[in-house]
Design a protein around this motif. Sequence first.
Motif, PDB file in Angstrom:
ATOM      1  N   MET A   1     -69.138 -71.607  22.265  1.00  0.00           N
ATOM      2  CA  MET A   1     -68.480 -70.505  22.941  1.00  0.00           C
ATOM      3  C   MET A   1     -67.448 -71.059  23.927  1.00  0.00           C
ATOM      4  O   MET A   1     -67.662 -72.081  24.570  1.00  0.00           O
ATOM      5  CB  MET A   1     -69.499 -69.643  23.690  1.00  0.00           C
ATOM      6  N   ILE A   2     -66.304 -70.377  24.014  1.00  0.00           N
ATOM      7  CA  ILE A   2     -65.218 -70.854  24.867  1.00  0.00           C
ATOM      8  C   ILE A   2     -64.782 -69.762  25.836  1.00  0.00           C
ATOM      9  O   ILE A   2     -65.071 -68.580  25.634  1.00  0.00           O
ATOM     10  CB  ILE A   2     -64.011 -71.308  24.030  1.00  0.00           C
ATOM     11  N   THR A   3     -64.084 -70.160  26.876  1.00  0.00           N
ATOM     12  CA  THR A   3     -63.611 -69.218  27.890  1.00  0.00           C
ATOM     13  C   THR A   3     -62.309 -68.563  27.417  1.00  0.00           C
ATOM     14  O   THR A   3     -61.684 -68.987  26.435  1.00  0.00           O
ATOM     15  CB  THR A   3     -63.344 -69.928  29.224  1.00  0.00           C
ATOM     16  N   GLN A   6     -59.460 -71.117  27.450  1.00  0.00           N
ATOM     17  CA  GLN A   6     -59.485 -72.016  26.301  1.00  0.00           C
ATOM     18  C   GLN A   6     -58.987 -71.303  25.048  1.00  0.00           C
ATOM     19  O   GLN A   6     -58.208 -71.854  24.264  1.00  0.00           O
ATOM     20  CB  GLN A   6     -60.911 -72.547  26.098  1.00  0.00           C
ATOM     21  N   ASP A  31     -69.125 -60.937  24.328  1.00  0.00           N
ATOM     22  CA  ASP A  31     -70.276 -61.026  25.225  1.00  0.00           C
ATOM     23  C   ASP A  31     -69.883 -61.843  26.452  1.00  0.00           C
ATOM     24  O   ASP A  31     -68.946 -62.644  26.420  1.00  0.00           O
ATOM     25  CB  ASP A  31     -71.456 -61.707  24.515  1.00  0.00           C
ATOM     26  N   ARG A  32     -70.612 -61.611  27.541  1.00  0.00           N
ATOM     27  CA  ARG A  32     -70.355 -62.352  28.779  1.00  0.00           C
ATOM     28  C   ARG A  32     -71.552 -63.235  29.087  1.00  0.00           C
ATOM     29  O   ARG A  32     -72.699 -62.939  28.717  1.00  0.00           O
ATOM     30  CB  ARG A  32     -70.073 -61.391  29.937  1.00  0.00           C
ATOM     31  N   ASP A  33     -71.265 -64.329  29.796  1.00  0.00           N
ATOM     32  CA  ASP A  33     -72.366 -65.234  30.163  1.00  0.00           C
ATOM     33  C   ASP A  33     -73.079 -64.701  31.403  1.00  0.00           C
ATOM     34  O   ASP A  33     -72.747 -63.616  31.917  1.00  0.00           O
ATOM     35  CB  ASP A  33     -71.847 -66.664  30.377  1.00  0.00           C
ATOM     36  N   TYR A  37     -68.617 -63.995  32.924  1.00  0.00           N
ATOM     37  CA  TYR A  37     -67.369 -64.415  32.301  1.00  0.00           C
ATOM     38  C   TYR A  37     -67.410 -64.173  30.795  1.00  0.00           C
ATOM     39  O   TYR A  37     -68.463 -64.345  30.156  1.00  0.00           O
ATOM     40  CB  TYR A  37     -67.090 -65.897  32.573  1.00  0.00           C
ATOM     41  N   ARG A  38     -66.255 -63.776  30.233  1.00  0.00           N
ATOM     42  CA  ARG A  38     -66.162 -63.581  28.801  1.00  0.00           C
ATOM     43  C   ARG A  38     -66.346 -64.908  28.081  1.00  0.00           C
ATOM     44  O   ARG A  38     -65.817 -65.939  28.505  1.00  0.00           O
ATOM     45  CB  ARG A  38     -64.798 -62.983  28.418  1.00  0.00           C
ATOM     46  N   ARG A  39     -67.063 -64.859  26.939  1.00  0.00           N
ATOM     47  CA  ARG A  39     -67.253 -66.034  26.110  1.00  0.00           C
ATOM     48  C   ARG A  39     -66.876 -65.675  24.673  1.00  0.00           C
ATOM     49  O   ARG A  39     -67.327 -64.662  24.130  1.00  0.00           O
ATOM     50  CB  ARG A  39     -68.706 -66.512  26.161  1.00  0.00           C
ATOM     51  N   TYR A  40     -66.031 -66.520  24.093  1.00  0.00           N
ATOM     52  CA  TYR A  40     -65.474 -66.216  22.773  1.00  0.00           C
ATOM     53  C   TYR A  40     -65.950 -67.232  21.739  1.00  0.00           C
ATOM     54  O   TYR A  40     -66.179 -68.409  22.056  1.00  0.00           O
ATOM     55  CB  TYR A  40     -63.950 -66.240  22.825  1.00  0.00           C
ATOM     56  N   GLY A  41     -66.044 -66.748  20.493  1.00  0.00           N
ATOM     57  CA  GLY A  41     -66.428 -67.619  19.391  1.00  0.00           C
ATOM     58  C   GLY A  41     -65.310 -67.746  18.384  1.00  0.00           C
ATOM     59  O   GLY A  41     -64.199 -67.251  18.574  1.00  0.00           O
TER      60      GLY A  41
END
Length: 243
Positions: A1-3, A6, A31-33, A37-41
């Motif tokens: 997962m990236i920010t 990123q 989804d957020r951690d 913070y947003r986390r992207y795949g």
Amino acid sequence: MITIGQLARYVGVSTKTIRVYHDKGLLPEPDRDTSGYRRYGAADAIELIKIRTLAEAGVPLARIRDLRAATDEDLQQALDEIDDELTARIRGLRATQGRLRRLAAGELSSLPTEVAGFLERLARWGFTPRWVDLQRDLWILVFAAHPDQAMTLFEDQNEILSDPARRQLFLDYDHAHDLDADDPRLDDLARRIVEATRARYGPDELPELDTASEIPALIQGTVNAESAAWRHLDTLIRTRLNV
């Protein structure tokens, strides 16, 4: 997962752009951690690349949003249409680029090869450089303003000048440039031009552009401005033709 930062760097957009896509409903919120913070795949990155590609192609954001919900068949049809639109835009841009390059080379506009050849023949037939330059500028104007009628008018003019007797009338017109406006030779030339015009077209079938166009008057005004003799000759011809 990236920010989000990123993801923005990987895809080549700004974080602000990603947030706009979220707000417009183009890119689903991830989804957020635990810190919020947003986390992207990978799936988010692929989706963002699709959106960026469509946006760079000039597709409005609202249409992109609709395409995300389209069936595979509808999406493919839409992509084909976008491809056709891009092809047309590229063709137009290449034409514009060509005009810019000709302008940089000192050419105001290009003319069909037939017209270029015609202008070369004018010089060989004895027309003055002044007349050849004037004809070039006037044909540029006609082809720009009336592209649908210009070639027909040009072919008519070319046919006229291919006849030696009619060509002589135009040569006489050209060489009358420096005559005094009251020179009696102008009246004789006007008479001969009118007779040749009526013999070719008949009394009621003179060639003309769209009657709503201002181009004919502009062309004749340009010619008349060159010479007092030409201006008077135009008056004599119009009087005899009743136009």
